[in-house]
Design a protein around this motif. Structure first.
Motif, mmCIF file in Angstrom:
data_model
loop_
_atom_site.group_PDB
_atom_site.id
_atom_site.type_symbol
_atom_site.label_atom_id
_atom_site.label_comp_id
_atom_site.label_asym_id
_atom_site.label_seq_id
_atom_site.Cartn_x
_atom_site.Cartn_y
_atom_site.Cartn_z
ATOM 1 N N GLU A 176 129.203 -56.909 49.892
ATOM 2 C CA GLU A 176 129.188 -55.534 49.392
ATOM 3 C C GLU A 176 129.230 -55.480 47.865
ATOM 4 O O GLU A 176 128.600 -54.635 47.250
ATOM 5 C CB GLU A 176 130.378 -54.728 49.932
ATOM 6 C CG GLU A 176 130.221 -54.279 51.355
ATOM 7 C CD GLU A 176 131.260 -54.921 52.234
ATOM 8 O OE1 GLU A 176 131.641 -56.073 51.924
ATOM 9 O OE2 GLU A 176 131.683 -54.280 53.212
ATOM 10 N N TYR A 177 130.011 -56.418 47.263
ATOM 11 C CA TYR A 177 130.107 -56.425 45.811
ATOM 12 C C TYR A 177 128.729 -56.612 45.194
ATOM 13 O O TYR A 177 128.360 -55.975 44.223
ATOM 14 C CB TYR A 177 131.035 -57.547 45.340
ATOM 15 C CG TYR A 177 132.488 -57.158 45.392
ATOM 16 C CD1 TYR A 177 133.069 -56.454 44.346
ATOM 17 C CD2 TYR A 177 133.278 -57.481 46.481
ATOM 18 C CE1 TYR A 177 134.397 -56.079 44.380
ATOM 19 C CE2 TYR A 177 134.614 -57.122 46.528
ATOM 20 C CZ TYR A 177 135.168 -56.427 45.484
ATOM 21 O OH TYR A 177 136.470 -56.057 45.525
ATOM 22 N N LYS B 137 134.995 -61.839 38.685
ATOM 23 C CA LYS B 137 135.747 -61.923 39.930
ATOM 24 C C LYS B 137 136.271 -63.341 40.181
ATOM 25 O O LYS B 137 137.258 -63.535 40.865
ATOM 26 C CB LYS B 137 134.871 -61.464 41.103
ATOM 27 C CG LYS B 137 135.697 -61.124 42.316
ATOM 28 C CD LYS B 137 135.013 -60.210 43.266
ATOM 29 C CE LYS B 137 135.781 -60.097 44.560
ATOM 30 N NZ LYS B 137 137.210 -59.843 44.395
ATOM 31 N N LYS C 248 128.268 -59.234 35.564
ATOM 32 C CA LYS C 248 129.133 -58.071 35.732
ATOM 33 C C LYS C 248 130.093 -58.201 36.900
ATOM 34 O O LYS C 248 131.132 -57.550 36.926
ATOM 35 C CB LYS C 248 128.283 -56.805 35.908
ATOM 36 C CG LYS C 248 127.578 -56.393 34.632
ATOM 37 C CD LYS C 248 127.204 -54.933 34.651
ATOM 38 C CE LYS C 248 126.371 -54.566 33.445
ATOM 39 N NZ LYS C 248 127.211 -54.307 32.260
ATOM 40 N N ILE C 249 129.748 -58.991 37.913
ATOM 41 C CA ILE C 249 130.595 -59.055 39.110
ATOM 42 C C ILE C 249 131.100 -60.459 39.397
ATOM 43 O O ILE C 249 132.306 -60.697 39.382
ATOM 44 C CB ILE C 249 129.818 -58.525 40.342
ATOM 45 C CG1 ILE C 249 129.252 -57.160 39.999
ATOM 46 C CG2 ILE C 249 130.723 -58.536 41.568
ATOM 47 C CD1 ILE C 249 129.503 -56.080 40.965
ATOM 48 N N ASP D 223 125.898 -55.963 46.762
ATOM 49 C CA ASP D 223 125.005 -54.876 47.151
ATOM 50 C C ASP D 223 125.118 -53.648 46.253
ATOM 51 O O ASP D 223 124.148 -52.931 46.066
ATOM 52 C CB ASP D 223 125.278 -54.469 48.605
ATOM 53 C CG ASP D 223 124.732 -55.494 49.587
ATOM 54 O OD1 ASP D 223 124.000 -56.395 49.121
ATOM 55 O OD2 ASP D 223 125.029 -55.398 50.788
ATOM 56 N N ILE D 224 126.323 -53.402 45.706
ATOM 57 C CA ILE D 224 126.468 -52.224 44.840
ATOM 58 C C ILE D 224 125.434 -52.282 43.723
ATOM 59 O O ILE D 224 124.796 -51.294 43.405
ATOM 60 C CB ILE D 224 127.830 -52.181 44.113
ATOM 61 C CG1 ILE D 224 128.979 -52.522 45.023
ATOM 62 C CG2 ILE D 224 128.054 -50.846 43.442
ATOM 63 C CD1 ILE D 224 130.255 -52.743 44.194
ATOM 64 N N LEU D 225 125.295 -53.468 43.113
ATOM 65 C CA LEU D 225 124.359 -53.576 42.001
ATOM 66 C C LEU D 225 122.946 -53.888 42.471
ATOM 67 O O LEU D 225 121.975 -53.430 41.892
ATOM 68 C CB LEU D 225 124.822 -54.647 41.014
ATOM 69 C CG LEU D 225 126.043 -54.276 40.187
ATOM 70 C CD1 LEU D 225 126.263 -55.285 39.082
ATOM 71 C CD2 LEU D 225 125.880 -52.896 39.575
ATOM 72 N N ARG D 226 122.856 -54.679 43.546
ATOM 73 C CA ARG D 226 121.528 -55.069 44.019
ATOM 74 C C ARG D 226 120.740 -53.838 44.484
ATOM 75 O O ARG D 226 119.539 -53.749 44.270
ATOM 76 C CB ARG D 226 121.653 -56.066 45.172
ATOM 77 C CG ARG D 226 120.553 -57.133 45.161
ATOM 78 C CD ARG D 226 121.002 -58.371 45.899
ATOM 79 N NE ARG D 226 121.000 -58.150 47.345
ATOM 80 C CZ ARG D 226 119.907 -58.258 48.112
ATOM 81 N NH1 ARG D 226 118.739 -58.552 47.567
ATOM 82 N NH2 ARG D 226 119.984 -58.067 49.403
#
Lengths: 262, 254
Positions: B148-149, B171, B166-167, B151-154
């Motif tokens: 999901e992390y 992380k 960014k992620i 997917d937010i940007l993808r």
């Protein structure tokens, strides 16, 4: 009115060790611009696959997905996503989390404008005063509110939500339904909501699509006849009860339990 | 009151430890060529203070250089393993096998390979012994990133580089610093291993060796204390960096 989302004859199977696992079978869905489409169905029937297809995160084996009259083959900037897990970035403050999509979609937008836009949304969902907090300092409901702000901060044409309220307690969930309704009144967007909660689908949806068990087909489409300015009370009217009844019946069929006596 | 407690408790425990040490030596009546006592240490430091500064510096910079190399190579290996299943399958057995080799056995190998290159040998050993935890933790941190992390940007069409920057990178920072704390201590062991086993007259390890040769026990113990102090300094330097770059991962204390 044109259909903003058009899913035409989509069939998809996952390749697993035990052979192909079909999840979607000739699925057809149309969502007119500005409409709220709730999708319900038995567990594991391929609902999440549907969100990933609309978001362009994957391609179907067969069939086509169209957004705004364009065929979807890859992700596009005009989509917003929210999941059951709010997936906020723990190292960013709430406002910086909300701004994130703007950093991708509008890299030239001045920081001040980004923050103003984010603050506007945070105020609407009742998170004013929490913008400089870290996600770990907020409750589950507040985190999900922030996540909702992030999913619409870049004014997407389509908001795709995959059980966004599933992990919340019943009262917080009802609060968030109302927040969602207010957000939609303030900033119109087309929405696909995947949910397991029939009351949620009736409260928020303009149409409710019932998917059959795996592989999923469109089994039933219900037009929600409640007035636009709904309240939680609206769920306790005879019409709502009748619709919930019908949906429950459809789910039972989808689960393949025709013969059961309730 | 709180800060006083924070300082008084560790200082008190250190003093108690030194007293206990002094007591054990006194009660057994050990001469200082058998076991040095804490009261022997200040004279030893005073007598060889210039050597401690010179050799302490040599040990420190070689350790930090080795550690820097370990961070660079470990992160790159971790990235390869985190992003590609093939790289993971290929590298993992090699790394585990290499990590299992006791590094003392590598000292003569390296000493023969790069004969006379003492600085290089020492830095290389500090690196070899300390890159493994970093590679593994970065690899695991990246490969366990929830989809999901991404997917937010993808779903917005962000590039892989952007998603990493960014992620994935931020992380993974808490895991990275956790590994770095282990690696600091390991790198120290690597440096001293070469300085002691393959003597070439440089670093605190060499000073330790010369104490042994001359039967100067107070000097040997003084070197141990100096190494401990250097280790503590480096460790807390990493803790300070962690606070700056990954302080968000600390749970607010209730």
């Amino acid at each position: 009115m044109t259909n903003l989302i058009e899913i035409k004859g989509v069939t998809h199977a996952y390749r697993t060790k035990a052979g192909p696992l079909p999840v979607l079978d000739n699925l057809n869905v149309s969502v007119p611009e500005g409409e709220f489409c709730a999708v319900v169905g038995p567990s594991g029937c391929g609902k999440s696959t549907l969100t990933r297809l609309v978001a362009g995160l994957m391609k179907p084996d067969q069939g086509e997905v169209w957004l705004h009259g364009e065929r979807v083959t890859s992700p596009r900037k005009t989509v917003g996503m929210a999941f059951q897990n709010p997936v906020l970035l723990e190292w960013r403050t709430i406002i910086d989390n909300v701004i994130l999509p703007l950093e991708i979609v509008a890299p030239r937008m001045p920081q001040r404008d980004r923050e103003a836009r984010a603050m506007h949304l945070l105020e609407m969902v009742g998170l004013k005063g929490f913008e400089r907090k870290r996600p770990s300092e907020l409750s589950g409901g507040m985190r999900q509110r922030a996540s909702l702000c992030r999913s619409i901060v870049h004014k997407p044409d389509v908001l795709i939500m995959d059980e966004p309220f599933g992990a919340l307690d019943a009262f917080t969930r009802e609060d968030l339904w109302q927040t969602m309704r207010d957000l939609r009144a303030a900033e119109p967007f087309t929405c696909v909501l995947i949910t397991h909660d029939l009351r949620e689908s009736v409260f928020l949806g303009d149409q409710v699509i019932v998917l059959s068990g795996r592989p999923a087909r469109t089994q039933h489409v219900l037009d929600v006849t409640l007035p636009a300015d709904r309240r939680i009370d609206s769920l306790y009217t005879p019409e709502a009860t009748e619709m919930l009844h019908l949906l429950r019946e459809q789910i039972r069929i989808a689960q393949g339990r025709d013969g059961d006596l309730h | 009151m709180e800060t006083l407690k924070k300082i008084a408790v560790p200082v008190g425990s250190i003093i108690a430890f030194l007293l206990f040490w002094e007591f054990i030596v006194w009660v057994n009546d050990w001469p200082n060529y058998k076991m040095a006592s804490p009261s022997d240490l200040p004279p030893a430091f005073a007598r060889y203070s210039h050597l401690f500064i010179e050799m302490g510096w040599q040990t420190l910079w070689r350790t930090v250089a080795g550690l820097g190399l370990a961070v660079l190579v470990g992160t790159l290996l971790g990235m390869a393993m985190g992003f590609s299943a093939i790289a993971r399958d290929a590298l993992y057995p090699l790394l585990v096998g290499f990590n299992a080799i006791p590094k003392a056995t590598l000292v003569p190998v390296i000493a023969l390979l790069f004969i006379g290159q003492h600085d290089f040998n020492t830095v290389l050993m500090a690196f070899l012994i300390s890159f493994f935890p970093i590679a593994v933790s970065v690899g695991i941190g990246l490969s366990t990133l929830e989809p999901e992390y991404r997917d937010i940007l993808r779903s917005l069409g962000a590039s892989k580089v952007t998603i990493f920057r960014k992620i994935a990178l931020p992380k993974t920072l808490p895991e990275f610093f956790g590994a770095l704390k282990v690696s600091v201590t390991l790198a120290f062991i690597g440096t001293n291993l070469v300085e002691i086993v393959s003597p070439h007259g440089r670093g605190l390890g060499a000073l330790f060796k010369s104490g042994e040769t001359n039967g100067d026990y107070p000097l040997m113990f003084a070197v141990l204390i100096a190494l401990a102090v250097l280790g503590i300094v480096l460790y807390y330097a990493v803790v300070a960096l962690e606070k700056i770059f990954a302080g968000w991962a600390e749970r607010p204390q209730s």
